[in-house]
Design a protein around this motif. Structure first.
Motif, mmCIF file in Angstrom:
data_model
loop_
_atom_site.group_PDB
_atom_site.id
_atom_site.type_symbol
_atom_site.label_atom_id
_atom_site.label_comp_id
_atom_site.label_asym_id
_atom_site.label_seq_id
_atom_site.Cartn_x
_atom_site.Cartn_y
_atom_site.Cartn_z
ATOM 1 N N GLU A 144 55.550 44.403 36.743
ATOM 2 C CA GLU A 144 54.683 43.834 35.726
ATOM 3 C C GLU A 144 53.300 43.520 36.289
ATOM 4 N N ASP A 145 53.225 42.968 37.521
ATOM 5 C CA ASP A 145 51.942 42.637 38.131
ATOM 6 C C ASP A 145 51.117 43.889 38.392
ATOM 7 N N TYR A 146 51.771 44.928 38.902
ATOM 8 C CA TYR A 146 51.032 46.147 39.218
ATOM 9 C C TYR A 146 50.634 46.912 37.961
ATOM 10 N N ARG A 147 51.442 46.752 36.896
ATOM 11 C CA ARG A 147 51.056 47.372 35.636
ATOM 12 C C ARG A 147 49.794 46.710 35.089
ATOM 13 N N PHE A 148 49.704 45.393 35.257
ATOM 14 C CA PHE A 148 48.498 44.672 34.834
ATOM 15 C C PHE A 148 47.299 45.116 35.663
ATOM 16 N N LEU A 149 47.501 45.250 36.995
ATOM 17 C CA LEU A 149 46.409 45.674 37.866
ATOM 18 C C LEU A 149 45.931 47.078 37.492
ATOM 19 N N HIS A 150 46.894 47.959 37.190
ATOM 20 C CA HIS A 150 46.556 49.340 36.824
ATOM 21 C C HIS A 150 45.724 49.364 35.545
ATOM 22 N N SER A 151 46.135 48.548 34.555
ATOM 23 C CA SER A 151 45.378 48.529 33.289
ATOM 24 C C SER A 151 43.981 47.957 33.491
ATOM 25 N N MET A 152 43.867 46.973 34.401
ATOM 26 C CA MET A 152 42.552 46.393 34.660
ATOM 27 C C MET A 152 41.621 47.412 35.308
ATOM 28 N N LEU A 153 42.194 48.229 36.216
ATOM 29 C CA LEU A 153 41.374 49.239 36.877
ATOM 30 C C LEU A 153 40.923 50.343 35.924
ATOM 31 N N MET A 154 41.632 50.486 34.824
ATOM 32 C CA MET A 154 41.261 51.501 33.840
ATOM 33 C C MET A 154 40.202 51.005 32.857
ATOM 34 N N GLU A 155 39.850 49.707 32.944
ATOM 35 C CA GLU A 155 38.870 49.144 32.011
ATOM 36 C C GLU A 155 37.512 49.821 32.167
ATOM 37 N N LYS A 156 36.889 50.111 31.035
ATOM 38 C CA LYS A 156 35.563 50.746 31.048
ATOM 39 C C LYS A 156 34.513 49.823 31.660
ATOM 40 N N LYS A 157 34.667 48.521 31.431
ATOM 41 C CA LYS A 157 33.703 47.562 31.974
ATOM 42 C C LYS A 157 33.699 47.590 33.498
ATOM 43 N N LEU A 158 34.870 47.754 34.091
ATOM 44 C CA LEU A 158 34.941 47.795 35.551
ATOM 45 C C LEU A 158 34.214 49.015 36.090
ATOM 46 N N HIS A 159 34.363 50.142 35.443
ATOM 47 C CA HIS A 159 33.673 51.354 35.870
ATOM 48 C C HIS A 159 32.155 51.188 35.744
ATOM 49 N N LEU A 160 31.736 50.486 34.688
ATOM 50 C CA LEU A 160 30.302 50.228 34.536
ATOM 51 C C LEU A 160 29.779 49.319 35.641
ATOM 52 N N LEU A 161 30.593 48.346 36.038
ATOM 53 C CA LEU A 161 30.187 47.463 37.135
ATOM 54 C C LEU A 161 30.017 48.237 38.436
ATOM 55 N N PHE A 162 30.917 49.205 38.668
ATOM 56 C CA PHE A 162 30.785 50.040 39.865
ATOM 57 C C PHE A 162 29.459 50.816 39.833
ATOM 58 N N LYS A 163 29.134 51.327 38.655
ATOM 59 C CA LYS A 163 27.877 52.084 38.530
ATOM 60 C C LYS A 163 26.673 51.184 38.794
ATOM 61 N N ILE A 164 26.716 49.953 38.235
ATOM 62 C CA ILE A 164 25.619 49.008 38.469
ATOM 63 C C ILE A 164 25.508 48.657 39.945
ATOM 64 N N HIS A 165 26.705 48.447 40.569
ATOM 65 C CA HIS A 165 26.705 48.114 41.989
ATOM 66 C C HIS A 165 26.076 49.225 42.823
ATOM 67 N N GLU A 166 26.445 50.450 42.544
ATOM 68 C CA GLU A 166 25.905 51.578 43.302
ATOM 69 C C GLU A 166 24.384 51.717 43.081
ATOM 70 N N ARG A 167 23.975 51.480 41.840
ATOM 71 C CA ARG A 167 22.546 51.609 41.553
ATOM 72 C C ARG A 167 21.743 50.513 42.248
ATOM 73 N N LEU A 168 22.295 49.296 42.266
ATOM 74 C CA LEU A 168 21.615 48.209 42.955
ATOM 75 C C LEU A 168 21.520 48.470 44.457
ATOM 76 N N ARG A 169 22.594 49.039 45.010
ATOM 77 C CA ARG A 169 22.555 49.360 46.445
ATOM 78 C C ARG A 169 21.450 50.386 46.726
ATOM 79 N N ARG A 170 21.335 51.390 45.850
ATOM 80 C CA ARG A 170 20.311 52.415 46.024
ATOM 81 C C ARG A 170 18.915 51.804 45.878
#
Length: 602
Positions: free
Chosen positions: A29-55
């Motif tokens: 159950e815990d890992y299923r929750f983690l998996h669903s969180m990693l699939m969130e679109k908002k998280l992917h957008l945060l990664f993009k923002i993070h990479e852009r800020l680093r650049r």
């Protein structure tokens, strides 16, 4: 935009983390929750923002102005004194827009590298007592409740946290605890306020909710979580309960639902979750002690009303569906007679109506554990109980006819002589009085009695015989005798058949006949009004005394509908991957179960 290489790097990182969560089944159950969180679109957008800020950071940009917000405010003030042209109006309106102001505030925070959140100042009146004893807590409120209830401390008059709901926002934050004193909510003082005045304030709050809290002086350490499951033995709807501390914090359930109990610290209100519910937030349910007190105040009148003595009845109601087909094991004549070991007549009435009062514990919850039946294991015993005339025997007969290869019934034992056309082992097992009484002493009977000088009874061996054939054994017993087979050896699935309301009962039983003597099939009578009232009263008493043993309750108004419901329920029970059985069976062995059964035999 991200470069193609950078985007692939982020994707590889996410893919690696997600694949790592799929191999863990111990905490699925815990890992299923983690998996669903990693699939969130908002998280992917945060990664993009993070990479852009680093650049962007690699360019080492220097802000032109560190106080753009104040500069814009000063400029707007200056423009007011200028000619009020259309251009000036447009510019002032632009500076006044909340979005533009927020943009400038963010710009200044980044320019000054001021990333820490700023908290509102602590009220002066709380600082006077003890500066270290006050904290400011901000929680983000969604459409779900915050997961806490409040009460007024009777001695100090302060508003304190009564309980924290497991899985709620307050619990997940770890910042609010039971016993904490609430001083303010969103800057509004709670002094001299009642809990009912504060609840609407919290309900209306949206987004961030800020609490000023004086922590409890001492907090008991929570004991390690133990998985405790309870089967509900009654229906509950918080919307109809005026005593529930917070209706939003409670949840409804139906009889038969399996609940996971997460906290029993409050002796009045437990915290629980619906088993299999995706919502991990716990809700309030009445404790066993609370529900027992409630039932004690409204016990059914059948417990205190003297029951009329009725002539003995040998068979259940004949619905007109019996076509002359004889099925062994459908007789219950060993329960009859004017004097036997069975509760009947005046003795039965007295025992049911007065003996129950001192020992009755109303059905509330039953602790259960998951049971995974192996295909090689025997089927569970199916026990049917109900007041005389309710249709238990007819339901058993229809089940048997519907699938004789799957269902089976026990063949009763008797000491009377075999009659013509009767077959040993089909109609009865005919044994001597000496052998029957020896089996009584050895506690080999589920139930037995005397009728016209002869013994009749259901033996444990006859139950074993049916189950050993790989069939589901159908057994109808007196409610007092359920405990004799209520063991891990038989794992009984107990079905209580109860009559409908008196109005429907009059309609469905108006043409039904009761056979009053087994030897004289012409000795029949129609159900009287007195019979129907007795049936309902006895059903109430049975359910009050033995309801904690029931897995299923079926109301038999229409026999065809009741049969279909029973058949579907048994099929679901057998096909279920996980069945829930009483926790106490896990410690029972067949030998101990038999011995305990023997000691309980009257």
């Amino acid at each position: 935009m991200l470069s193609r290489t950078e985007h692939r790097g982020v994707c590889r990182l996410l893919s690696s983390v997600m694949s790592g969560t799929e191999s863990h089944t111990d905490r699925e159950e815990d890992y299923r929750f983690l998996h669903s969180m990693l699939m969130e679109k908002k998280l992917h957008l945060l990664f993009k923002i993070h990479e852009r800020l680093r650049r962007f950071e690699k360019r080492s940009p220097v802000p032109v102005q560190e106080h753009a917000a104040s500069l814009a405010s000063d400029l707007a003030a200056e423009l007011i004194y200028q000619d009020w042209t259309d251009e000036v109006k447009e510019l002032v309106a632009l500076f006044s827009k909340p979005n533009f102001k927020s943009l400038l505030y963010v710009h200044d925070a980044v320019a000054q590298r001021d990333f820490e959140p700023s908290l509102p100042p602590i009220p002066d009146d709380t600082l006077e007592d003890d500066e270290d004893s006050v904290k400011i807590v901000s929680l983000f409120k969604t459409k779900d409740p915050l997961g806490a209830t409040i009460k007024r401390d009777e001695s100090t008059g302060a508003i304190v946290v009564a309980r924290i709901m497991r899985g709620g926002a307050a619990d997940k934050s770890g910042l609010i605890h039971e016993g904490d004193e609430l001083k303010e909510v969103n800057g509004v003082s709670l002094e001299h306020r009642k809990p009912k005045e504060i609840l609407p304030l919290l309900t209306r709050s949206q987004g961030e909710v800020t609490f000023t809290i004086v922590p409890a002086s001492s907090k008991e350490e929570m004991s390690p979580n133990k998985k405790l499951f309870m089967r509900a033995l009654f229906d509950y709807d918080p919307s109809e309960d005026p005593t529930v501390p917070c209706k939003d914090a409670a949840f409804a359930f139906r009889r038969g639902d399996v609940l996971q109990i997460v906290s029993m610290e409050d002796e009045t209100w437990w915290q629980a979750c619906h088993l299999g519910d995706s919502n991990t937030r716990a809700g309030l349910i009445p404790s066993q002690q609370l529900h027992e007190r409630r039932v004690a105040l409204q016990r059914p009148k059948a417990l205190f009303t003297p029951r009329r003595v009725k002539p003995p009845v040998t068979e259940d109601v004949d619905y007109g569906a019996i076509t002359g087909i004889h099925i062994a094991g459908l007789r219950r004549s060993f329960r009859l007679g004017t004097k036997s070991s069975w509760d009947r007549g005046a003795a039965q009435s007295k025992r049911w109506s007065t003996g129950v009062r001192s020992s009755l514990r109303p059905p509330t919850y039953k602790e259960v554990i998951p049971y995974h039946r192996d295909p090689k294991d025997r089927h569970r015993l199916v026990v049917l109980v109900g007041p005389s005339g309710v249709g238990v025997n007819e339901l058993k007969r229809r089940l048997l006819i519907s699938d004789p290869d799957h269902f089976g019934v026990t063949v009763p034992y008797t000491t009377r002589e075999r009659r013509r056309r009767e077959t040993e082992g089909v109609d009865y097992h005919f044994v001597s009085i000496h052998m029957f009484e020896e089996d009584i002493l050895n506690h080999r009977f589920v139930e037995y009695g005397r009728y016209r000088g002869h013994y009749y009874g259901t033996s444990l061996d006859s139950v074993d015989r049916v189950m050993a054939e790989g069939k589901v054994c159908l057994l109808d017993v007196h409610p007092n005798k359920i405990k004799h087979v209520y063991t891990s050896e038989f794992k009984p699935y107990v079905v209580f058949v109860k009559p409908p309301r008196i109005e429907e009962l009059r309609l469905t039983r108006r043409r039904a006949k009761v056979i009053c003597d087994e030897d004289d099939k012409n000795s029949v009578r129609i159900f009287s009004e007195e019979d129907l009232e007795d049936m309902i009263n006895l059903a109430e008493t049975i359910e009050s005394q033995c309801g904690h043993l029931f897995d299923k309750v079926i109301v038999n108004g229409d026999i065809a509908v009741a049969f279909r419901e029973l058949k579907v329920d048994l099929e679901k029970m057998e096909e279920a991957e996980v069945q829930w059985i009483p926790a106490k069976w896990i410690c029972s062995s067949p030998t101990k179960a038999r011995r305990r059964c023997g000691h309980l035999e009257g």
